[in-house]
Design a protein around this motif. Sequence first.
Motif, PDB file in Angstrom:
ATOM      1  N   UNK A  24      22.949 -23.271  27.299  1.00 47.17           N
ATOM      2  CA  UNK A  24      21.554 -23.691  27.380  1.00 47.17           C
ATOM      3  C   UNK A  24      21.492 -24.956  28.218  1.00 47.17           C
ATOM      4  N   UNK A  25      20.410 -25.103  28.969  1.00 50.29           N
ATOM      5  CA  UNK A  25      20.263 -26.302  29.805  1.00 50.29           C
ATOM      6  C   UNK A  25      18.788 -26.697  29.833  1.00 50.29           C
ATOM      7  N   UNK A  26      18.562 -27.983  29.966  1.00 49.51           N
ATOM      8  CA  UNK A  26      17.182 -28.495  30.074  1.00 49.51           C
ATOM      9  C   UNK A  26      17.095 -29.415  31.264  1.00 49.51           C
ATOM     10  N   UNK A  27      16.013 -29.286  32.008  1.00 50.13           N
ATOM     11  CA  UNK A  27      15.763 -30.187  33.140  1.00 50.13           C
ATOM     12  C   UNK A  27      14.334 -30.702  33.012  1.00 50.13           C
ATOM     13  N   UNK A  28      14.115 -31.937  33.404  1.00 47.45           N
ATOM     14  CA  UNK A  28      12.784 -32.543  33.307  1.00 47.45           C
ATOM     15  C   UNK A  28      12.465 -33.300  34.576  1.00 47.45           C
ATOM     16  N   UNK A  29      11.221 -33.194  34.995  1.00 47.62           N
ATOM     17  CA  UNK A  29      10.815 -34.030  36.132  1.00 47.62           C
ATOM     18  C   UNK A  29       9.310 -34.258  36.122  1.00 47.62           C
ATOM     19  N   UNK A  30       8.934 -35.377  36.754  1.00 44.38           N
ATOM     20  CA  UNK A  30       7.512 -35.668  36.963  1.00 44.38           C
ATOM     21  C   UNK A  30       7.037 -34.883  38.178  1.00 44.38           C
ATOM     22  N   UNK A  31       5.775 -34.524  38.143  1.00 47.18           N
ATOM     23  CA  UNK A  31       5.228 -33.669  39.208  1.00 47.18           C
ATOM     24  C   UNK A  31       3.822 -34.138  39.531  1.00 47.18           C
ATOM     25  N   UNK A  32       3.586 -34.443  40.795  1.00 49.53           N
ATOM     26  CA  UNK A  32       2.254 -34.904  41.220  1.00 49.53           C
ATOM     27  C   UNK A  32       1.377 -33.710  41.512  1.00 49.53           C
ATOM     28  N   UNK A  33       0.173 -33.745  40.965  1.00 46.51           N
ATOM     29  CA  UNK A  33      -0.749 -32.622  41.116  1.00 46.51           C
ATOM     30  C   UNK A  33      -1.438 -32.710  42.472  1.00 46.51           C
ATOM     31  N   UNK A  39      22.806 -12.501  31.411  1.00 43.72           N
ATOM     32  CA  UNK A  39      21.420 -12.669  31.850  1.00 43.72           C
ATOM     33  C   UNK A  39      21.091 -14.155  31.894  1.00 43.72           C
ATOM     34  N   UNK A  40      20.456 -14.551  32.988  1.00 43.19           N
ATOM     35  CA  UNK A  40      20.087 -15.959  33.227  1.00 43.19           C
ATOM     36  C   UNK A  40      18.576 -16.072  33.079  1.00 43.19           C
ATOM     37  N   UNK A  41      18.139 -16.967  32.201  1.00 41.91           N
ATOM     38  CA  UNK A  41      16.712 -17.082  31.919  1.00 41.91           C
ATOM     39  C   UNK A  41      16.217 -18.494  32.179  1.00 41.91           C
ATOM     40  N   UNK A  42      14.942 -18.578  32.539  1.00 43.18           N
ATOM     41  CA  UNK A  42      14.332 -19.899  32.708  1.00 43.18           C
ATOM     42  C   UNK A  42      12.871 -19.865  32.325  1.00 43.18           C
ATOM     43  N   UNK A  83      21.120 -26.353  38.266  1.00 42.14           N
ATOM     44  CA  UNK A  83      21.869 -25.872  39.430  1.00 42.14           C
ATOM     45  C   UNK A  83      22.424 -24.452  39.267  1.00 42.14           C
ATOM     46  N   UNK A  84      22.943 -24.059  38.082  1.00 45.39           N
ATOM     47  CA  UNK A  84      23.441 -22.683  37.999  1.00 45.39           C
ATOM     48  C   UNK A  84      22.326 -21.635  37.962  1.00 45.39           C
ATOM     49  N   UNK A  85      21.084 -22.074  37.728  1.00 45.95           N
ATOM     50  CA  UNK A  85      19.983 -21.144  37.488  1.00 45.95           C
ATOM     51  C   UNK A  85      18.992 -21.056  38.643  1.00 45.95           C
ATOM     52  N   UNK A  86      18.766 -22.178  39.335  1.00 45.20           N
ATOM     53  CA  UNK A  86      17.623 -22.269  40.250  1.00 45.20           C
ATOM     54  C   UNK A  86      17.645 -21.177  41.322  1.00 45.20           C
ATOM     55  N   UNK A 141      23.832 -31.495  43.299  1.00 42.28           N
ATOM     56  CA  UNK A 141      24.144 -30.194  42.697  1.00 42.28           C
ATOM     57  C   UNK A 141      23.557 -29.067  43.549  1.00 42.28           C
ATOM     58  N   UNK A 142      22.328 -29.266  44.041  1.00 44.10           N
ATOM     59  CA  UNK A 142      21.705 -28.213  44.854  1.00 44.10           C
ATOM     60  C   UNK A 142      22.259 -28.194  46.267  1.00 44.10           C
ATOM     61  N   UNK A 143      22.688 -29.371  46.768  1.00 45.03           N
ATOM     62  CA  UNK A 143      23.357 -29.355  48.086  1.00 45.03           C
ATOM     63  C   UNK A 143      24.631 -28.516  48.013  1.00 45.03           C
TER      64      UNK A 143
END
Length: 238
Positions: free
Chosen positions: A200-209, A168-171, A10-13, A73-75
Amino acid sequence: MSYHEYDPSAPYLHLLSVPVWGPLRERLAAVLAGVDPAAGTVLELGPGSGLGTEVVLDTVPDAPVLAAEPSAALRAVLLARLSGRPDAARLSVYPGGAAAVPLPDRIAAVVGLHMVGHLAPGQRARLWPALAARLAPGAPVVLNVQPPDTAVAVPEFPPMSVTVGRFTYQGTGSAEPTGPDSVHWRMRYATLDGDTVLDEARAEYDWWILSAAGLAAELAAAGLAVESTEQDVVVARR
Ligand SMILES: C[S@@+](CC[C@H](N)C(=O)[O-])C[C@H]1O[C@@H](n2cnc3c(N)ncnc32)[C@H](O)[C@@H]1O
């Protein structure tokens, strides 16, 4: 059920999405420019921080806009950015995703950018016909797909960086295949003061191709006329 996959990002997206949205903003505006605001509600799926929502509000004056965002968080980011607009009264932010949001009876346009990979094949197979049945004649659907377009490993890419003030914000991120048409993304984010890592932050998600051609075929099967798949942005109309 609450949805937490994007909490750590949320702080980075928003910061890191702004550069990605450069050319997309004009592309979306060009498609939405012909939308009839009297034709119904503009539905946005997965608005995130609202980069597309701003384009919708700026380009389709007077139309009600329903933005379905499952991440609390994004809302928060979206509402903080857009609720102060003079026309905010026509923006409704629904706390849920594409499967949960009650679809408006009459839809003037559908927008879903950088989010189609969150929708499982069965969910898409139900959603496209449901949208098609509610779209006004000539109303557009604007969706995009992102690489990879096959289920392959994606090595971590060089970090994207945005500097605000001193920091600086990195992803960056990498993906591993999880099946014939799915990958699992692991995103890594950091806040830096020069070389010092502050957060530092980590996010994970499944993604359909899904390829642009595959998405176009799904929309066509739902009765929509596909107009363009240029640069992985799929535009179709009722
Ligand atoms: C990569 S972000 C893109 C955000 C924004 N559309 C943009 O382009 O900047 C993906 C978004 O999809 C949302 N999302 C995840 N699952 C969803 C679902 N089932 N329905 C709608 N949105 C979903 C996430 O919460 C997140 O806001």
